[in-house]
Design a protein around this motif. Structure first.
Motif, PDB file in Angstrom:
ATOM      1  N   ALA A  59      -3.080   0.495  -3.974  1.00 13.70           N
ATOM      2  CA  ALA A  59      -2.802  -0.775  -3.314  1.00 13.70           C
ATOM      3  C   ALA A  59      -2.563  -1.834  -4.374  1.00 13.70           C
ATOM      4  O   ALA A  59      -3.093  -1.762  -5.486  1.00 13.70           O
ATOM      5  CB  ALA A  59      -3.972  -1.159  -2.406  1.00 13.70           C
ATOM      6  N   ALA A  88     -11.066   9.709  -2.035  1.00 14.24           N
ATOM      7  CA  ALA A  88     -10.129   8.690  -1.557  1.00 14.24           C
ATOM      8  C   ALA A  88     -10.683   7.977  -0.326  1.00 14.24           C
ATOM      9  O   ALA A  88     -10.584   6.752  -0.196  1.00 14.24           O
ATOM     10  CB  ALA A  88      -8.784   9.321  -1.239  1.00 14.24           C
ATOM     11  N   ARG A  89     -11.273   8.741   0.586  1.00 14.11           N
ATOM     12  CA  ARG A  89     -11.868   8.141   1.787  1.00 14.11           C
ATOM     13  C   ARG A  89     -13.021   7.210   1.409  1.00 14.11           C
ATOM     14  O   ARG A  89     -13.166   6.109   1.972  1.00 14.11           O
ATOM     15  CB  ARG A  89     -12.351   9.237   2.739  1.00 14.11           C
ATOM     16  CG  ARG A  89     -12.855   8.676   4.071  1.00 14.11           C
ATOM     17  CD  ARG A  89     -13.134   9.779   5.085  1.00 14.11           C
ATOM     18  NE  ARG A  89     -14.227  10.644   4.670  1.00 14.11           N
ATOM     19  CZ  ARG A  89     -14.081  11.913   4.326  1.00 14.11           C
ATOM     20  NH1 ARG A  89     -12.873  12.469   4.325  1.00 14.11           N
ATOM     21  NH2 ARG A  89     -15.125  12.643   3.972  1.00 14.11           N
ATOM     22  N   ARG A 143       0.833  -1.200   0.000  1.00 16.23           N
ATOM     23  CA  ARG A 143       0.000   0.000   0.000  1.00 16.23           C
ATOM     24  C   ARG A 143       0.871   1.254   0.000  1.00 16.23           C
ATOM     25  O   ARG A 143       1.887   1.316   0.685  1.00 16.23           O
ATOM     26  CB  ARG A 143      -0.926   0.022   1.230  1.00 16.23           C
ATOM     27  CG  ARG A 143      -2.032  -1.018   1.182  1.00 16.23           C
ATOM     28  CD  ARG A 143      -2.871  -0.958   2.461  1.00 16.23           C
ATOM     29  NE  ARG A 143      -3.941  -1.935   2.442  1.00 16.23           N
ATOM     30  CZ  ARG A 143      -5.184  -1.696   2.029  1.00 16.23           C
ATOM     31  NH1 ARG A 143      -5.503  -0.484   1.605  1.00 16.23           N
ATOM     32  NH2 ARG A 143      -6.098  -2.635   2.031  1.00 16.23           N
ATOM     33  N   PHE A 187      -5.696   4.803  -5.970  1.00 13.35           N
ATOM     34  CA  PHE A 187      -6.523   5.639  -5.117  1.00 13.35           C
ATOM     35  C   PHE A 187      -6.439   7.082  -5.604  1.00 13.35           C
ATOM     36  O   PHE A 187      -5.378   7.542  -6.021  1.00 13.35           O
ATOM     37  CB  PHE A 187      -6.046   5.591  -3.661  1.00 13.35           C
ATOM     38  CG  PHE A 187      -6.300   4.280  -2.976  1.00 13.35           C
ATOM     39  CD1 PHE A 187      -7.334   3.453  -3.355  1.00 13.35           C
ATOM     40  CD2 PHE A 187      -5.488   3.870  -1.939  1.00 13.35           C
ATOM     41  CE1 PHE A 187      -7.560   2.246  -2.724  1.00 13.35           C
ATOM     42  CE2 PHE A 187      -5.699   2.664  -1.294  1.00 13.35           C
ATOM     43  CZ  PHE A 187      -6.738   1.854  -1.687  1.00 13.35           C
ATOM     44  N   CYS A 191     -13.318   5.575  -1.411  1.00 16.06           N
ATOM     45  CA  CYS A 191     -12.732   4.390  -2.044  1.00 16.06           C
ATOM     46  C   CYS A 191     -12.173   3.430  -1.001  1.00 16.06           C
ATOM     47  O   CYS A 191     -12.331   2.209  -1.108  1.00 16.06           O
ATOM     48  CB  CYS A 191     -11.629   4.802  -3.020  1.00 16.06           C
ATOM     49  SG  CYS A 191     -12.227   5.561  -4.546  1.00 16.06           S
ATOM     50  N   ARG A 192     -11.509   3.980   0.016  1.00 17.22           N
ATOM     51  CA  ARG A 192     -10.946   3.120   1.070  1.00 17.22           C
ATOM     52  C   ARG A 192     -12.058   2.431   1.860  1.00 17.22           C
ATOM     53  O   ARG A 192     -11.930   1.267   2.244  1.00 17.22           O
ATOM     54  CB  ARG A 192     -10.042   3.944   1.980  1.00 17.22           C
ATOM     55  CG  ARG A 192      -8.779   4.434   1.291  1.00 17.22           C
ATOM     56  CD  ARG A 192      -7.921   5.296   2.220  1.00 17.22           C
ATOM     57  NE  ARG A 192      -6.879   5.980   1.487  1.00 17.22           N
ATOM     58  CZ  ARG A 192      -5.720   5.445   1.123  1.00 17.22           C
ATOM     59  NH1 ARG A 192      -5.455   4.179   1.460  1.00 17.22           N
ATOM     60  NH2 ARG A 192      -4.823   6.135   0.459  1.00 17.22           N
ATOM     61  N   ASP A 193     -13.148   3.142   2.113  1.00 13.69           N
ATOM     62  CA  ASP A 193     -14.287   2.531   2.803  1.00 13.69           C
ATOM     63  C   ASP A 193     -14.865   1.386   1.971  1.00 13.69           C
ATOM     64  O   ASP A 193     -15.222   0.332   2.511  1.00 13.69           O
ATOM     65  CB  ASP A 193     -15.371   3.575   3.066  1.00 13.69           C
ATOM     66  CG  ASP A 193     -14.969   4.579   4.141  1.00 13.69           C
ATOM     67  OD1 ASP A 193     -14.006   4.307   4.880  1.00 13.69           O
ATOM     68  OD2 ASP A 193     -15.621   5.647   4.219  1.00 13.69           O
ATOM     69  N   LEU A 243     -13.306  -0.494  -0.138  1.00 14.76           N
ATOM     70  CA  LEU A 243     -12.381  -1.617  -0.156  1.00 14.76           C
ATOM     71  C   LEU A 243     -12.512  -2.477   1.100  1.00 14.76           C
ATOM     72  O   LEU A 243     -12.210  -3.669   1.077  1.00 14.76           O
ATOM     73  CB  LEU A 243     -10.939  -1.113  -0.301  1.00 14.76           C
ATOM     74  CG  LEU A 243      -9.866  -2.154  -0.637  1.00 14.76           C
ATOM     75  CD1 LEU A 243     -10.230  -2.929  -1.899  1.00 14.76           C
ATOM     76  CD2 LEU A 243      -8.518  -1.482  -0.796  1.00 14.76           C
ATOM     77  N   GLU A 244     -12.977  -1.886   2.189  1.00 12.84           N
ATOM     78  CA  GLU A 244     -13.176  -2.659   3.415  1.00 12.84           C
ATOM     79  C   GLU A 244     -14.333  -3.640   3.277  1.00 12.84           C
ATOM     80  O   GLU A 244     -14.333  -4.702   3.903  1.00 12.84           O
ATOM     81  CB  GLU A 244     -13.448  -1.707   4.589  1.00 12.84           C
ATOM     82  CG  GLU A 244     -12.259  -0.841   4.980  1.00 12.84           C
ATOM     83  CD  GLU A 244     -11.056  -1.662   5.378  1.00 12.84           C
ATOM     84  OE1 GLU A 244     -11.229  -2.641   6.132  1.00 12.84           O
ATOM     85  OE2 GLU A 244      -9.935  -1.328   4.938  1.00 12.84           O
ATOM     86  N   ALA A 276     -11.451  -3.619  -7.457  1.00 15.75           N
ATOM     87  CA  ALA A 276     -11.471  -3.648  -5.991  1.00 15.75           C
ATOM     88  C   ALA A 276     -12.017  -4.972  -5.490  1.00 15.75           C
ATOM     89  O   ALA A 276     -11.510  -5.538  -4.503  1.00 15.75           O
ATOM     90  CB  ALA A 276     -12.309  -2.489  -5.456  1.00 15.75           C
ATOM     91  N   GLU A 318       0.127   5.828  -0.510  1.00 16.86           N
ATOM     92  CA  GLU A 318      -0.964   6.801  -0.426  1.00 16.86           C
ATOM     93  C   GLU A 318      -1.757   6.878  -1.725  1.00 16.86           C
ATOM     94  O   GLU A 318      -2.869   7.405  -1.758  1.00 16.86           O
ATOM     95  CB  GLU A 318      -0.416   8.183  -0.064  1.00 16.86           C
ATOM     96  CG  GLU A 318       0.523   8.777  -1.096  1.00 16.86           C
ATOM     97  CD  GLU A 318       0.959  10.181  -0.734  1.00 16.86           C
ATOM     98  OE1 GLU A 318       0.115  10.947  -0.223  1.00 16.86           O
ATOM     99  OE2 GLU A 318       2.138  10.514  -0.964  1.00 16.86           O
TER     100      GLU A 318
END
Length: 245
Positions: free
Chosen positions: A40, A143-144, A35, A136, A146-148, A150-151, A192, A37
């Motif tokens: 990933a 970005a936030r 990973r 990302f 996208c990260r959410d 991915l979880e 993703a 910034e």
């Protein structure tokens, strides 16, 4: 060039760091996630990841790992990409990596060790890129989001849902997403889901469970997608890496 080998226990995490040289990190056993910034990458067994010099990155281990790394002065590889990439490691490169970890750091260019390193440089440029990256965006709010995602990824989230969350029109959101990631929303979302699936397969979860959790209509639909992208079915991809020619 310098070569090193390491063993890591399952679930080990290498904290964010950077190198003064570029790195080719090869996973002989186990799966890695890398990973930064900006994105990933998932690295299955017997594949590798290219990490340019100066890029801060963390590495996570899924399962026990035996790794080999070569560290290269960027001046020796000016034609290599400036971003991380997962590379398909050829049988020749695999053998060279195994030999390189036993070389002397102060090898002579015309010695056997020097010839091994020179051949590795030549082979490095020929390694195919695998579609296992997930960029990302720089845009903070996107970005936030996208990260959410991915979880807990799911194929049936819509552009309209994301656009509404970000208080944008569908057209504005679509343009922003493509500009920030270089991918359409649909392609990024499928990538993703594939990223998540590979990690879960490495942890021993069943194909059926993963397929249904991701929103596929059936395990066969998921398997068809997986084979189209990676060339082998999910049931065999990590346990028996495909033979490369």
């Amino acid at each position: 060039m310098v070569a090193l080998g390491n063993d890591y226990p399952a679930n080990y995490e290498i904290a964010p760091h950077r190198h003064g040289r570029a790195q080719l990190l090869y996973s002989g056993t186990g799966t890695m996630t890398v990973r930064t910034e900006h994105g990933a990458w998932v690295v299955p067994p017997e594949e590798g990841v290219w990490i340019p010099a100066g890029i801060q990155h963390s590495v996570g281990m899924i399962g026990q790992l035996t790794t080999s790394s070569i560290y290269i002065d960027m001046a020796a590889v000016p034609d290599m990409p400036a971003t991380c990439q997962v590379l398909s490691i050829s049988p020749l490169m695999r053998s060279l990596l195994q030999a390189a970890v036993n070389t002397s750091p102060e090898y002579e260019p015309q010695s056997r060790d020097g010839l091994i390193m020179a051949l590795m440089l030549a082979e490095l440029r020929l390694l195919p890129v695998l579609p296992l990256s997930l960029p990302f965006p720089h845009h903070h709010k996107l970005a936030r989001r996208c990260r959410d995602f991915l979880e807990s990824p799911h194929l049936h989230q819509s552009i309209d849902d994301w656009a509404d969350t970000m208080a944008m029109s569908r057209r504005t959101f679509t343009r922003l997403f493509k500009r920030e990631t270089g991918m359409s929303f649909a392609v990024w979302m499928r990538q993703a889901c594939l990223f998540s699936a590979l990690r879960r397969l490495a942890q021993g979860e069943s194909v059926t469970t993963i397929a249904l959790d991701l929103g596929y209509d059936s395990p066969s639909a998921f398997t068809t997608m997986f084979k189209r992208v990676l060339g082998v079915p999910p049931s065999r991809y990590l346990a028996q890496p495909a033979t490369k020619s």
